[in-house]
Design an enzyme around this catalytic site. Structure first.
Site, mmCIF file in Angstrom:
data_model
loop_
_atom_site.group_PDB
_atom_site.id
_atom_site.type_symbol
_atom_site.label_atom_id
_atom_site.label_comp_id
_atom_site.label_asym_id
_atom_site.label_seq_id
_atom_site.Cartn_x
_atom_site.Cartn_y
_atom_site.Cartn_z
ATOM 1 N N GLY A 43 -11.462 20.070 -42.608
ATOM 2 C CA GLY A 43 -11.513 18.735 -42.267
ATOM 3 C C GLY A 43 -11.084 17.755 -43.425
ATOM 4 C CG LEU A 44 -10.283 14.010 -44.157
ATOM 5 C CD1 LEU A 44 -10.221 12.657 -43.261
ATOM 6 C CD2 LEU A 44 -8.015 13.800 -44.283
ATOM 7 N N GLY A 46 -13.362 19.331 -47.292
ATOM 8 C CA GLY A 46 -13.422 20.327 -47.411
ATOM 9 C C GLY A 46 -12.254 20.994 -47.812
ATOM 10 C CG HIS A 267 -16.687 4.679 -30.960
ATOM 11 N ND1 HIS A 267 -16.179 4.156 -29.696
ATOM 12 C CD2 HIS A 267 -15.820 4.781 -31.650
ATOM 13 C CE1 HIS A 267 -14.833 2.816 -30.979
ATOM 14 N NE2 HIS A 267 -14.940 4.177 -31.673
ATOM 15 C CB SER A 285 -8.459 3.776 -31.684
ATOM 16 O OG SER A 285 -8.785 2.638 -33.429
ATOM 17 N NE ARG A 338 -17.043 2.501 -35.009
ATOM 18 C CZ ARG A 338 -16.305 3.651 -35.599
ATOM 19 N NH1 ARG A 338 -16.806 4.550 -35.603
ATOM 20 N NH2 ARG A 338 -14.901 2.943 -35.907
ATOM 21 C CG HIS A 409 -17.457 8.506 -32.207
ATOM 22 N ND1 HIS A 409 -16.823 9.306 -32.013
ATOM 23 C CD2 HIS A 409 -17.008 7.641 -34.083
ATOM 24 C CE1 HIS A 409 -14.846 8.801 -33.036
ATOM 25 N NE2 HIS A 409 -15.677 8.091 -33.830
ATOM 26 C CD GLU A 433 -19.186 13.063 -38.346
ATOM 27 O OE1 GLU A 433 -18.044 13.282 -38.166
ATOM 28 O OE2 GLU A 433 -19.596 13.213 -37.433
ATOM 29 N NE ARG A 443 -18.132 7.362 -39.148
ATOM 30 C CZ ARG A 443 -17.421 7.163 -38.122
ATOM 31 N NH1 ARG A 443 -16.242 5.905 -38.833
ATOM 32 N NH2 ARG A 443 -16.740 7.441 -36.958
HETATM 33 C C1 LIG Z 1 -12.282 10.644 -31.679
HETATM 34 C C2 LIG Z 1 -12.138 10.811 -33.133
HETATM 35 C C3 LIG Z 1 -11.702 9.613 -33.557
HETATM 36 C C4 LIG Z 1 -11.904 8.926 -35.122
HETATM 37 N N1 LIG Z 1 -11.101 7.599 -35.977
HETATM 38 C C5 LIG Z 1 -12.086 7.702 -37.254
HETATM 39 C C6 LIG Z 1 -10.956 6.449 -38.049
HETATM 40 O O1 LIG Z 1 -9.901 6.188 -36.989
HETATM 41 N N2 LIG Z 1 -11.429 6.642 -39.208
HETATM 42 C C7 LIG Z 1 -12.619 7.291 -39.733
HETATM 43 O O2 LIG Z 1 -12.711 6.681 -41.142
HETATM 44 N N3 LIG Z 1 -13.599 7.940 -38.988
HETATM 45 C C8 LIG Z 1 -12.988 8.130 -37.497
HETATM 46 N N4 LIG Z 1 -13.556 9.361 -37.184
HETATM 47 C C9 LIG Z 1 -14.494 10.242 -37.790
HETATM 48 C C10 LIG Z 1 -13.554 11.431 -38.998
HETATM 49 O O3 LIG Z 1 -12.822 11.754 -38.250
HETATM 50 C C11 LIG Z 1 -14.915 12.133 -39.229
HETATM 51 O O4 LIG Z 1 -16.202 12.114 -39.538
HETATM 52 C C12 LIG Z 1 -14.208 12.753 -40.096
HETATM 53 O O5 LIG Z 1 -13.001 13.286 -40.208
HETATM 54 C C13 LIG Z 1 -15.448 14.405 -40.618
HETATM 55 O O6 LIG Z 1 -14.761 14.728 -41.174
HETATM 56 P P1 LIG Z 1 -14.773 16.205 -42.084
HETATM 57 O O7 LIG Z 1 -14.089 16.653 -43.539
HETATM 58 O O8 LIG Z 1 -16.673 16.026 -43.063
HETATM 59 O O9 LIG Z 1 -15.456 17.357 -40.964
HETATM 60 P P2 LIG Z 1 -14.511 17.696 -40.165
HETATM 61 O O10 LIG Z 1 -13.243 17.622 -40.108
HETATM 62 O O11 LIG Z 1 -14.646 17.882 -38.727
HETATM 63 O O12 LIG Z 1 -14.407 19.396 -39.731
HETATM 64 C C14 LIG Z 1 -14.961 20.519 -40.231
HETATM 65 C C15 LIG Z 1 -14.043 21.652 -40.651
HETATM 66 O O13 LIG Z 1 -15.119 23.031 -40.958
HETATM 67 C C16 LIG Z 1 -15.052 23.928 -39.962
HETATM 68 N N5 LIG Z 1 -16.493 24.594 -39.655
HETATM 69 C C17 LIG Z 1 -16.960 24.066 -38.853
HETATM 70 N N6 LIG Z 1 -18.587 24.762 -38.959
HETATM 71 C C18 LIG Z 1 -18.068 26.010 -39.319
HETATM 72 C C19 LIG Z 1 -18.824 26.989 -39.441
HETATM 73 N N7 LIG Z 1 -20.192 27.276 -39.424
HETATM 74 N N8 LIG Z 1 -18.240 27.456 -40.287
HETATM 75 C C20 LIG Z 1 -16.816 27.802 -41.272
HETATM 76 N N9 LIG Z 1 -16.609 27.039 -40.891
HETATM 77 C C21 LIG Z 1 -16.880 25.258 -40.101
HETATM 78 C C22 LIG Z 1 -14.038 23.822 -39.301
HETATM 79 O O14 LIG Z 1 -13.363 24.290 -38.568
HETATM 80 C C23 LIG Z 1 -13.790 22.468 -40.086
HETATM 81 O O15 LIG Z 1 -12.264 23.170 -40.958
HETATM 82 C C24 LIG Z 1 -13.650 9.969 -35.870
HETATM 83 C C25 LIG Z 1 -14.113 10.831 -34.893
HETATM 84 C C26 LIG Z 1 -13.716 11.585 -34.336
HETATM 85 C C27 LIG Z 1 -14.171 11.898 -33.242
#
Ligand SMILES: Cc1cc2nc3c(=O)[nH]c(=O)nc-3n(C[C@H](O)[C@H](O)[C@H](O)COP(=O)(O)OP(=O)(O)OC[C@H]3O[C@@H](n4cnc5c(N)ncnc54)[C@H](O)[C@@H]3O)c2cc1C
Ligand code: FES
Lengths: 647, 261
Positions: A43-44, A46, A267, A285, A338, A409, A433, A443
């Site tokens: 994700g963002l 990683g 949310h 959103s 929120r 959310h 996250e 948040r």
């Molecule tokens: C619908 C929606 C809209 C949102 N809109 C906003 C917004 O407008 N602005 C904002 O700031 N935030 C927003 N958020 C929150 C935000 O998107 C997330 O908090 C953020 O993107 C999380 O990023 P991350 O890199 O921590 O994890 P994630 O993007 O969740 O990535 C997790 C990664 O870990 C991997 N993974 C998970 N478990 C395992 C495992 N056991 N083994 C191997 N790999 C694994 C997955 O494959 C993935 O690559 C929104 C969330 C949602 C649900």
């Protein structure tokens, strides 16, 4: 007993991060090549960490569940990302972003971390623009901004309703560049199932290849967990279906502390539940609250008429509408944070004013904005969201107001980390996250994307070096150590146990039950009796699960049911910890609302005397109550106040 | 609503696949297509109609039309009957009660089938790795507002960048060409000043990787545009072709100059 040390650097708030960087240890280029780093998640958080560390010359292995790193859950973030650029000249600053975030989190986060987040926010926007992220622009070619809840300035950068997608594709591009260069090796469709600790230090992971079913071992000098949040404990949430808690939960069981598990964000603006076959909830959103007004009818007879389809929303005259957020919170109106908006909607629905077939919905109305700005403007701002709404609900939101209701959310809680983003297990870092670091008890919108990229691009590349500098001379690890063997054996045994049960219920059936327990008792309004009930119910569901779950297939090959069962086994344990944490926190703060602790007009009552701390849970073994450690929160630079969005 | 489903079942990449027929009843019109498949799988698990129990494998994740995981070929259309929509956002109300629905995986040489309806699309990642990015290392970049992009160009770049990399364009094309996918990326960066320094290298490397991975050539039937769930326009293919030509011309020139030196 592990001692908690947040390792906050010396100096004023403004000096801390600068001081840290000036005094930290670095690893020289020749030595960087000798280090191996595992990053779990693309994700963002990683993807940005893996690419930035690859650029520095480390050897990085990165893992994700999906078939491509570009499909991580971050892709679905819609509304935007905050930064303190102050481009609109409306009074923003690093200090204000910091303060809004601390206040939005209801004074349950660390000052030093949040200030650093605000400080690096501007670098993120610069970086993303350089990568070619197509942010919205004005006619002169400058970047455009919009507003999000909990702020009185416009500091949110956006790319239509697809900001997460565009930021993630930027990070995915940077990752792809490093994969091509050979500094990063990508493992897709690999799910991490356990952490390996050697001599008290995180040294590797155990994964399952979701196609072949092969269980594999990977070793490294440091492990970064960036696996996202645990909202899917509640079954229905806005999270993607593969979001899970298994990585962080198994780190917890290996000794990493879990912080503030009860802080789960609900949310306010999601499409209401419409059937028991439903697999997920869809977010509308928060940016919609810039131009949409939230209301329910003032009169019960209008509510009845709407529910029985005798009247439509447009038939209700202006005077008979209750714009309850504007009424209760005149200063912030529809842009309250929120948690406040969700509770206010729940309050109206509980009082019998909810609309829709179930009475569990309120209106989000754009008619006034459409009159003022024209349909074109609204369409250009939110077109894809309106379209998504129409596809799901089969109603045109340009003509009838949207129906919305709160849904799970985001999770502010997560693995405990210090200022360096290191957990209580040395060598185990946590980003995005998955950690608990910056959002306190609630948040603010558009701050998760900011935090994920801050952690990955601008914080870990520094703090990880400070850790690795002491590891120079530690040889590359081999995976034939007994610790790896044992972790692998335990992982296989757990999966085999699940396969052997051969009970009568599918994983989804039991997961839905858990979701219901959690939503009803550990959701928007919590109280002692219901939390105790929930803990009992979770325990007996856990027993039922281990007796009655049915997992078809075998360890080899594609087996989705096995993956889901393994995740549910972890959720069942985490769910109890969430409820337990909620039970012990005898106050209302942010999203954690305890019915017993509210003011006469229904506002949350915080208790700073007794609860101004991070609750950090230490695993004590199967069936044993975990131990609570408290990290006290010191507010040196801001004054603690009760949150007020009224004036 | 009631449906007859004809679903492609294939044990693994090497096995021979075939269609199997399933009946499914009492489906709400508000149910999404993937939720309908969830219900089928629940039935296979609970009722144990077939032994050994083997739920239908399909890729999915966000169920909001943005991650690009879902990839079903329904009644001859990638993502099913609705224009501009991924299959996870198709609802059963778009079908008639009693319909027979044929569900297959993407079919393309470059996307081998993994199991049932799941395919391997890692070829797309490999194409991006060749240059589908701007090589801006972290830090050391200018202030965001020092790079101006007119709204018109920013909007066009965003139109291209909206691609979710699902592969429907490849599945729709009789030649299994990946032109629309590659063009969307090339075009996004061709439209932005940040993308110009690497433009030549990018388009050449990505196109040659695409050819190498076994995607077919583009014969301008525009089936890709018609079936793209994000309505990515074939204009981007035209822009990529121009970029490609430009890169070849200037590349040739460089060689000539090199020859003189
Ligand atoms: C619908 C929606 C809209 C949102 N809109 C906003 C917004 O407008 N602005 C904002 O700031 N935030 C927003 N958020 C929150 C935000 O998107 C997330 O908090 C953020 O993107 C999380 O990023 P991350 O890199 O921590 O994890 P994630 O993007 O969740 O990535 C997790 C990664 O870990 C991997 N993974 C998970 N478990 C395992 C495992 N056991 N083994 C191997 N790999 C694994 C997955 O494959 C993935 O690559 C929104 C969330 C949602 C649900
Ligand atoms: S499941 Fe994500 S686009 Fe369909």
């Amino acid at each position: 007993m592990t001692q908690l040390n947040a390792k906050i650097p010396q100096g004023s708030l403004q000096e801390k991060w600068t001081n840290y960087k000036a005094n930290q240890k670095l690893v020289n280029p020749a030595n960087k090549r000798k280090f191996e780093i595992i990053v779990v998640g693309t994700g963002l958080a990683g993807a940005s960490a893996a690419s930035a560390l690859g650029e520095l010359g480390f050897n990085v292995k990165v893992f994700c569940i999906q078939d491509s790193p570009r499909r991580a859950h971050s892709i679905s973030a819609q509304g935007g990302i905050n930064a303190a650029k102050n481009y609109p000249n409306d009074g923003d600053s690093i200090w204000r972003l910091f303060y809004d975030t601390i206040k939005g989190g209801d004074f349950r986060s660390r000052e030093a971390n949040v200030y650093r987040l605000a400080e690096v926010s501007n670098n993120i926007i610069d970086q993303c623009v350089a990568q070619g992220v197509p942010f919205a622009r004005d006619y002169a070619g400058y970047l455009d901004n919009r507003s999000f809840g909990g702020a009185q300035v416009s500091r949110t950068f956006y790319a239509r309703g697809q900001t997460g997608q565009q930021l993630l594709l930027g990070a995915y591009g940077a990752l792809s560049k490093e994969i091509k260069r050979g500094s990063v090796k990508m493992y897709t469709r690999h799910e991490m199932l356990d952490l390996v600790i050697v001599d008290g230090i995180a040294r590797g992971i155990i994964t399952r290849d979701t196609i072949t079913g092969k269980i594999e071992r990977f070793a490294a000098h440091a492990v970064i967990i960036a696996t996202g949040g645990y909202g899917n404990v509640y079954f229905l949430s806005t999270n993607a279906l593969n979001c899970n808690a298994s990585a962080i939960w198994n780190c917890y069981k290996k000794g990493a502390f879990f912080a503030n598990p009860a802080f789960v964000q609900i949310h306010p603006t999601c499409i209401p539940v419409h059937g028991d076959y439903q697999s997920k909830l869809t977010l509308m959103s928060e940016s919609l609250r810039n131009d949409g007004r939230i209301w329910v009818p003032k009169k019960k007879e209008d509510v009845e008429a709407i529910r029985s389809k005798k009247l439509r929303a447009v038939d209700i005259p202006e005077n008979d509408r209750d714009y309850f957020l504007e009424r209760r919170y005149p200063a912030f109106g529809n842009l309250v944070p929120r948690d406040v908006a969700s509770r206010a909607a729940k309050e109206r629905c509980d009082a019998g004013y909810g609309i829709g077939p179930t009475g569990l919905a309120v209106y989000l109305d754009f008619s006034e904005s459409i009159r003022r700005l024209g349909r074109d403007v609204i369409e250009s701002r939110y077109g894809n969201l309106f379209q998504m709404y129409e596809k799901i609900v089969d109603e045109n939101p340009y003509e009838n107001p949207m129906m919305i209701f709160p849904a799970v959310h985001y999770t502010m809680g997560g693995l405990w980390v210090d200022y360096e983003l290191q957990s209580t297990v040395p060598g185990l870092f946590v980003a995005g996250e998955a950690n608990f670091s910056d959002h306190g008890a609630n948040r603010l919108g558009a701050s998760a994307l900011m935090q994920g990229l801050a952690d990955g691009y601008f914080i870990l590349p520094y703090t990880l070096q400070n850790y690795l500098a002491d590891q120079i001379g530690v040889q590359k690890f081999e995976t034939d150590l007994p610790e790896f063997e044992l972790a692998e054996k335990e992982t296989i045994e757990k999966l085999q146990r699940l396969l052997a049960i051969q009970g009568k219920y599918s994983v989804a059936t039991l997961h839905k039950k858990l979701g219901k327990i959690m939503w009803e008792n550990v959701g928007m309004a919590r109280d002692e009796a219901r939390l105790k009930q929930a803990i009992e119910a979770i325990r007996s569901l856990k027993q039922e699960f281990w007796k009655e779950v049915y997992v078809p297939g075998s360890l080899t090959g594609v087996n989705d049911e096995l993956l889901k069962a393994n995740r549910l086994a972890d959720y069942l344990e985490l769910a109890e910890l969430i409820a337990h944490d909620a039970l012990l926190r005898n106050e209302s703060c942010g999203c954690h609302f305890r019915v017993e602790y509210q003011s006469e007009d229904g506002e949350a009552l915080r208790n700073d005397e007794e609860y101004k701390y991070v609750s950090c849970w230490e695993y004590q073994g199967e069936g044993v109550e975990p131990q609570l450690h408290k990290e006290p929160l010191e507010y040196e630079f801001v004054e603690l106040k009760s949150r007020n969005y009224k004036v | 609503m009631n449906f007859t489903l004809k679903i492609w079942r294939q044990e693994n990449s090497k096995a021979k696949g075939r269609f199997k027929t399933y009946k499914i009843e009492n489906i709400s019109p508000d149910c999404s297509f993937l939720e309908m498949l969830d219900i089928l799988n629940e039935k296979l698990i609970h009722d144990k109609i077939e032994l050994p129990v083997d739920p239908v494998a399909f890729d999915h994740d966000c169920r909001e039309g943005i991650c690009g995981m879902c990839s079903l070929y329904i009644n001859g259309h990638p993502h099913g009957p609705e224009q501009g929509t991924t299959v996870c956002q198709v609802h059963m109300r778009k079908f008639q009660d009693g319909d027979t629905i044929v569900i297959e995986p993407w079919r393309a040489k470059a996307f081998p089938i993994i199991k049932d309806l799941m395919v391997d699309r890692s070829a797309f990642d490999k194409i991006i790795q060749e240059g589908g990015y701007i090589s801006a290392s972290t830090g050391g970049v200018p202030d965001a507002n020092s790079i101006l992009v007119s709204k018109e160009y920013a909007d066009m770049a965003m139109d291209a960048a909206a691609c979710i990399g699902c592969g429907a364009c490849v599945a729709a094309c009789k030649n299994a060409s990946a032109m629309l996918f590659v063009a969307a990326k090339v075009s996004q960066f061709a439209l932005l000043p940040q993308g110009h320094p690497e433009a030549k290298r990018r388009v050449q490397a990505m196109v040659s990787k695409m050819d190498e991975l076994g995607f077919g050539s583009c014969t301008n039937t525009y089936a890709c545009e018609a079936e793209c769930p994000k309505n990515i326009s074939v204009e981007h293919i035209a822009r990529m072709n121009r970029e490609f030509l430009k890169s070849k011309l200037t590349h040739a020139e460089k060689k000539r100059i090199g020859g003189f030196g």
